[in-house]
Design a protein around this motif. Structure first.
Motif, PDB file in Angstrom:
ATOM      1  N   ARG A 135      43.797  40.450  39.775  1.00 53.54           N
ATOM      2  CA  ARG A 135      42.761  41.573  39.486  1.00 53.54           C
ATOM      3  C   ARG A 135      41.755  40.989  38.259  1.00 53.54           C
ATOM      4  O   ARG A 135      41.539  39.396  38.343  1.00 53.54           O
ATOM      5  CB  ARG A 135      43.546  42.132  38.233  1.00 53.54           C
ATOM      6  N   PRO A 136      40.668  41.437  38.188  1.00 52.17           N
ATOM      7  CA  PRO A 136      38.897  40.827  37.569  1.00 52.17           C
ATOM      8  C   PRO A 136      39.063  39.598  36.796  1.00 52.17           C
ATOM      9  O   PRO A 136      38.631  38.523  36.507  1.00 52.17           O
ATOM     10  CB  PRO A 136      37.869  41.269  38.087  1.00 52.17           C
ATOM     11  N   SER A 190      42.034  48.106  40.192  1.00 51.36           N
ATOM     12  CA  SER A 190      41.112  46.507  40.849  1.00 51.36           C
ATOM     13  C   SER A 190      41.340  45.591  41.033  1.00 51.36           C
ATOM     14  O   SER A 190      41.568  45.183  39.939  1.00 51.36           O
ATOM     15  CB  SER A 190      39.484  47.171  40.097  1.00 51.36           C
ATOM     16  N   ARG A 191      41.443  44.690  42.426  1.00 46.53           N
ATOM     17  CA  ARG A 191      41.225  43.905  42.585  1.00 46.53           C
ATOM     18  C   ARG A 191      39.935  43.052  43.141  1.00 46.53           C
ATOM     19  O   ARG A 191      39.547  43.717  43.388  1.00 46.53           O
ATOM     20  CB  ARG A 191      42.379  44.011  43.583  1.00 46.53           C
ATOM     21  N   ILE A 192      40.656  41.169  43.674  1.00 42.17           N
ATOM     22  CA  ILE A 192      39.810  40.599  43.741  1.00 42.17           C
ATOM     23  C   ILE A 192      39.882  40.464  45.471  1.00 42.17           C
ATOM     24  O   ILE A 192      41.083  39.639  45.170  1.00 42.17           O
ATOM     25  CB  ILE A 192      39.264  39.217  43.055  1.00 42.17           C
ATOM     26  N   ALA A 210      35.586  43.321  45.262  1.00 42.58           N
ATOM     27  CA  ALA A 210      36.748  43.584  44.130  1.00 42.58           C
ATOM     28  C   ALA A 210      36.846  44.590  45.350  1.00 42.58           C
ATOM     29  O   ALA A 210      35.863  45.573  45.591  1.00 42.58           O
ATOM     30  CB  ALA A 210      35.430  44.356  42.574  1.00 42.58           C
TER      31      ALA A 210
END
Length: 465
Positions: free
Chosen positions: A388-389, A317-319, A325
């Motif tokens: 990453r969040p 998961s990335r922003i 996301a």
């Protein structure tokens, strides 16, 4: 009589000078070889005007890729020698392989050697003159900093580190606070505040940089002296403007609540022409990248079975743009249980990275599956790297304006990746943010093309993270 600074060359002037005189010396040497030897492979005349145009294009492209116009490297002849040989070798190769736009191969193959040597000698002769003369202390920009004493060492590190021809020769302290007086650097001379004009004349100062860090600004006496110098034609500039120009980063750590006064967003962010071609470029390059990936995927799959044991791909998961996301796709480079105890920053020489994974990272092959993200519109080819969040939350609390980087799509590569150093600390995150904001502010088709060429340099010189 007006007080004028000594002669020096600005960064943009040196870059233009390097490119133009590279061409002048190359074409001059080729002309001389044609006059004194049996050399007719390359002729400059009206009938063959395309030949020098193609040669100049190849030299510019490959010179950029092999860092021939990097000012730090251009000032060191040993590095210039290597870069010139690489640039000329690849230029000659491509020139020979495009006979539709270039001369047909000569019957006497010795002429190819003449062609190679003429270009190499021409560029090396000019670069030797550049290192000896223009990049010598005689043409350094000699700078006097006027500002708060506690900033001086940081100022010197930022500016001199980014430009080899930039020299801070002195400092005038504008603060009367005791805690500032005790932190003046011993390596940089301190000059009296009441004799600014005399200090400028005695030390051959080229420019004054005002770096005041408090709201009161400079005193009336100092202000009057600065105005008199300015009226005489002497250059006086503000530190954050200089910082951005020389380091090609936004000094976000020095900006408080007036941030948007210093950071107008690029017009390209609303330019439909730019956005259309930017997206078209993303799609074309993604399709080409995925085609190449499919061709080498069987080999990577086999090598992964042998040295990387475990799944070939992984998602994380990335922003992305506007804080949304998404799942990024990468080739796995770490052991399968790399984060069994929770999210951890990657670092240089990370023990979790496998042997094959290290090769994938250095060569940037691990990033190729992200072309799927680019094709789906979640990412762009060029932009800030998606984080990453959990790390975004941490960094947003510690670094001012960190989430500003989410106003554009994240990228497969970016200004921070080709300009900054590798690191995973808060300090490195701040440096990358500065580069990312500079890109957002100045992004254009030409800057995007430059980042692509610099990314090729990163891959060729094996500098991947």
């Amino acid at each position: 009589m007006p007080l004028l600074p000594d002669i020096h060359f600005e960064i943009s002037e040196r870059k233009v000078l390097l490119r133009i005189l590279d061409m002048v010396f190359v074409f001059g040497c080729l002309q001389l070889v044609g006059n004194f030897f049996e050399f007719d492979y390359f002729i400059i005349n009206e009938a063959h005007w395309v030949w020098p145009l193609v040669l100049a294009t190849y030299l510019t492209i490959f010179g950029t890729i092999f860092e021939l116009y990097d000012l730090q490297q251009a000032s060191k002849f040993q590095k210039v020698l290597k870069n010139v040989i690489l640039t000329v070798s690849v230029t000659v190769l491509f020139y020979l392989l495009t006979p539709f736009y270039t001369p047909v191969l000569p019957e006497n193959r010795l002429q190819i050697i003449y062609f190679f040597l003429a270009m190499t000698v021409g560029i090396l002769l000019w670069r030797w003159l550049y290192v000896t003369l223009i990049s010598s202390p005689r043409f350094f920009k000699r700078v006097l900093v006027v500002g708060d004493s506690f900033e001086i060492e940081t100022i010197v590190s930022n500016l001199e580190g980014a430009d080899p021809n930039y020299k801070i020769v002195g400092f005038i302290n504008t603060s009367d606070r005791p805690e500032d007086v005790t932190t003046i650097s011993k390596d940089i001379p301190k000059y009296p505040i009441d004799h600014l004009t005399e200090t400028v004349a005695a030390n051959g100062i080229s420019e004054i940089v005002v770096a005041s860090n408090y709201t009161d600004g400079v005193t009336v006496s100092l202000y009057t002296q600065l105005i008199n110098l300015l009226e005489s034609g002497f250059p006086i500039r503000e530190y954050m403007q200089v910082y951005e120009e020389i380091t090609q980063r936004i000094p976000v750590q020095y900006v408080d609540k007036d941030f948007y006064r210093y950071f107008p967003f690029s017009r390209s962010n609303q330019n439909k022409f730019y956005l259309f071609f930017h997206r078209l470029f993303d799609i074309v390059i993604s399709l080409l990248g995925l085609t190449c990936f499919l061709a080498i995927c069987p080999l990577i799959f086999i090598l992964n079975l042998i040295w990387n044991k475990g799944p070939l791909f992984y998602t994380q998961s990335r922003i992305g743009k506007n804080g949304r996301a998404f799942k990024i796709i990468k080739l796995r480079t770490m052991v399968t249980d790399a984060e069994k105890d929770g999210a951890v920053w990657a670092k240089a020489n990370d023990t979790r990275v496998t042997t094959f994974g290290r090769f994938l990272r250095k060569s940037r092959l691990d990033e190729i599956p992200q072309f799927f993200n680019v094709l789906f519109g979640e990412m762009s080819l060029i932009g800030p790297r998606p984080e990453r969040p959990v790390f975004v939350r941490e960094l947003s609390e510690k670094i001012p304006f960190y989430e500003t980087r989410h106003v554009v799509k994240p990228g497969l590569t970016g200004w921070a990746q080709v300009m900054g150093s590798y690191g995973s600390s808060e300090a490195h995150a701040l440096e990358k943010l500065q580069y990312d904001l500079y890109y957002i502010k100045h992004r254009s088709l030409f800057m995007d093309l430059g980042i692509v060429l610099k990314t090729i340099s990163t891959v060729i010189f094996y500098r991947g993270q």
